[in-house]
Design a protein around this motif. Structure first.
Motif, PDB file in Angstrom:
ATOM      1  N   ALA A 108      34.797 -23.982  -6.872  1.00 23.48           N
ATOM      2  CA  ALA A 108      33.854 -24.965  -7.407  1.00 23.48           C
ATOM      3  C   ALA A 108      32.571 -25.024  -6.581  1.00 23.48           C
ATOM      4  CB  ALA A 108      34.510 -26.345  -7.443  1.00 23.48           C
ATOM      5  N   ALA A 109      32.679 -24.758  -5.300  1.00 20.79           N
ATOM      6  CA  ALA A 109      31.503 -24.783  -4.432  1.00 20.79           C
ATOM      7  C   ALA A 109      30.560 -23.622  -4.725  1.00 20.79           C
ATOM      8  CB  ALA A 109      31.934 -24.741  -2.963  1.00 20.79           C
ATOM      9  N   LEU A 110      31.104 -22.536  -5.238  1.00 21.52           N
ATOM     10  CA  LEU A 110      30.282 -21.346  -5.472  1.00 21.52           C
ATOM     11  C   LEU A 110      29.537 -21.346  -6.806  1.00 21.52           C
ATOM     12  CD1 LEU A 110      32.600 -18.439  -4.250  1.00 21.52           C
ATOM     13  CD2 LEU A 110      30.757 -19.554  -3.007  1.00 21.52           C
ATOM     14  N   GLY A 148      28.181 -25.819   7.519  1.00 19.23           N
ATOM     15  CA  GLY A 148      29.229 -25.813   8.529  1.00 19.23           C
ATOM     16  C   GLY A 148      30.551 -26.322   7.983  1.00 19.23           C
ATOM     17  N   ILE A 149      30.504 -27.394   7.208  1.00 15.96           N
ATOM     18  CA  ILE A 149      31.732 -27.923   6.598  1.00 15.96           C
ATOM     19  C   ILE A 149      32.352 -26.871   5.675  1.00 15.96           C
ATOM     20  CG2 ILE A 149      32.624 -29.607   4.939  1.00 15.96           C
ATOM     21  CD1 ILE A 149      30.714 -31.651   6.093  1.00 15.96           C
ATOM     22  N   ALA A 150      31.501 -26.198   4.877  1.00 13.19           N
ATOM     23  CA  ALA A 150      31.991 -25.142   3.991  1.00 13.19           C
ATOM     24  C   ALA A 150      32.621 -24.015   4.796  1.00 13.19           C
ATOM     25  CB  ALA A 150      30.846 -24.602   3.139  1.00 13.19           C
ATOM     26  N   SER A 151      32.017 -23.704   5.934  1.00  9.89           N
ATOM     27  CA  SER A 151      32.529 -22.630   6.783  1.00  9.89           C
ATOM     28  C   SER A 151      33.917 -22.951   7.320  1.00  9.89           C
ATOM     29  CB  SER A 151      31.568 -22.388   7.955  1.00  9.89           C
ATOM     30  OG  SER A 151      32.081 -21.430   8.849  1.00  9.89           O
ATOM     31  N   GLY A 152      34.074 -24.125   7.895  1.00  7.37           N
ATOM     32  CA  GLY A 152      35.367 -24.507   8.465  1.00  7.37           C
ATOM     33  C   GLY A 152      36.423 -24.773   7.426  1.00  7.37           C
ATOM     34  N   LEU A 153      36.031 -25.342   6.296  1.00  8.35           N
ATOM     35  CA  LEU A 153      36.978 -25.718   5.248  1.00  8.35           C
ATOM     36  C   LEU A 153      37.439 -24.529   4.420  1.00  8.35           C
ATOM     37  CD1 LEU A 153      38.417 -28.008   3.680  1.00  8.35           C
ATOM     38  CD2 LEU A 153      36.353 -28.221   2.293  1.00  8.35           C
ATOM     39  N   LEU A 154      36.508 -23.616   4.126  1.00  7.80           N
ATOM     40  CA  LEU A 154      36.799 -22.525   3.202  1.00  7.80           C
ATOM     41  C   LEU A 154      36.967 -21.174   3.882  1.00  7.80           C
ATOM     42  CD1 LEU A 154      34.207 -23.495   0.449  1.00  7.80           C
ATOM     43  CD2 LEU A 154      36.608 -24.148   0.571  1.00  7.80           C
ATOM     44  N   GLY A 159      27.170 -19.040   4.398  1.00  6.19           N
ATOM     45  CA  GLY A 159      26.043 -18.431   3.692  1.00  6.19           C
ATOM     46  C   GLY A 159      25.943 -18.833   2.236  1.00  6.19           C
ATOM     47  N   ILE A 160      27.053 -19.281   1.634  1.00  8.97           N
ATOM     48  CA  ILE A 160      26.989 -19.733   0.242  1.00  8.97           C
ATOM     49  C   ILE A 160      26.048 -20.921   0.110  1.00  8.97           C
ATOM     50  CG2 ILE A 160      29.245 -18.893  -0.461  1.00  8.97           C
ATOM     51  CD1 ILE A 160      30.341 -21.690  -0.012  1.00  8.97           C
TER      52      ILE A 160
END
Length: 257
Positions: A108-110, A148-154, A159-160
């Motif tokens: 969903a984030a992408l 950063g949240i996206a990086s740690g979570l996913l 970069g997305i």
């Protein structure tokens, strides 16, 4: 003999992911996570291992882009200044989210990012010099925190969010990709350390993929230099959209093509 064939296979997978990672400034987690999960690694461990692998991928591509003179260091450091905290928070959040939910969030984030990126107008890198670019610096740390949240979570490099966010703030796509790769080095390191402390990093898988990832990142950075901005932007968007749909389907327990 079969063992060496297996090593060559992992190296090849790493090279392909490294090329795409450097090409789009994403760190490679957008491919490493589903690849590891497909190979049987539990999703939380896939995310943690990806976070560690992205450190090597982004560092390799950042070095290549630095040689090309396309890294906007001020914007990259501003992104990283808040992204490292966001990555720590994102990694901590994985302990409270189920595997299915994590996959759906990943996809969903992408999707909205892919749509926006595909539609955005582009500027060719030769049309503007690095020193002439006007960037809304006060907003850069805001995007860095969410990246950063996206990086740690996913388990992605962030970069997305970095790439489309930097282009929105004024950087041409080639410079946004290069700067994102630079910032991801710091972001992914923070997330990887937290995941390692949580026991989510599979060191064997990491050792198998890293050599290929580093090699592919060098190749991808060279390829990006020769691509037109419009082609790079559209390819970036299509790759994200396809991966997003696949992860959402897996998260919902539906058949995946």
């Amino acid at each position: 003999m079969l063992r060496y064939v297996g090593y060559i296979g992992y190296f090849t997978v790493g090279v392909v992911i490294g090329i795409l990672a450097a090409l789009f400034g994403l760190g490679g987690g957008f491919l490493i996570v589903p690849t590891l999960n497909f190979l049987g690694v539990e999703i939380h461990h896939a995310v943690g291992t990806s976070s560690a692998a992205v450190v090597f991928t982004s560092l390799s591509s950042a070095i290549a882009y630095a040689r090309q003179g396309r890294v906007h260091y001020k914007a990259g450091l501003l992104l990283a200044s808040t992204a490292v905290f966001g990555a720590y928070i994102g990694a901590w959040m994985t302990g409270y989210i189920s595997a299915g939910e994590l996959k759906v969030i990943f996809g969903a984030a992408l999707i909205p990012v892919a749509i926006r990126t595909y539609r955005k107008k582009t500027v060719e890198p030769d049309e503007v010099r690095l020193g002439e670019m006007r960037v809304n610096y006060p907003l850069v740390p805001v995007g860095g925190f969410f990246a950063g949240i996206a990086s740690g979570l996913l388990g992605v490099g962030g970069g997305i969010i970095n790439v489309p966010f930097l282009t929105y703030l004024g950087l041409p796509i080639h410079y946004a990709v290069a700067t994102s790769s630079f910032a991801i080095v710091f972001t992914a390191s923070a997330g990887a350390l937290k995941h390692y402390a949580m026991g989510n990093v599979e060191t064997v898988w990491l050792a198998l993929l890293v050599p290929g990832l580093i090699t592919g990142a060098q190749l991808g950075a060279g390829m990006a230099k020769r691509m037109k901005a419009s082609s790079l932007r559209k390819a970036f968007a299509v790759v994200m959209a396809l991966l997003a749909l696949r992860m959402i389907l897996k998260g919902l327990g539906l058949p995946v093509p």
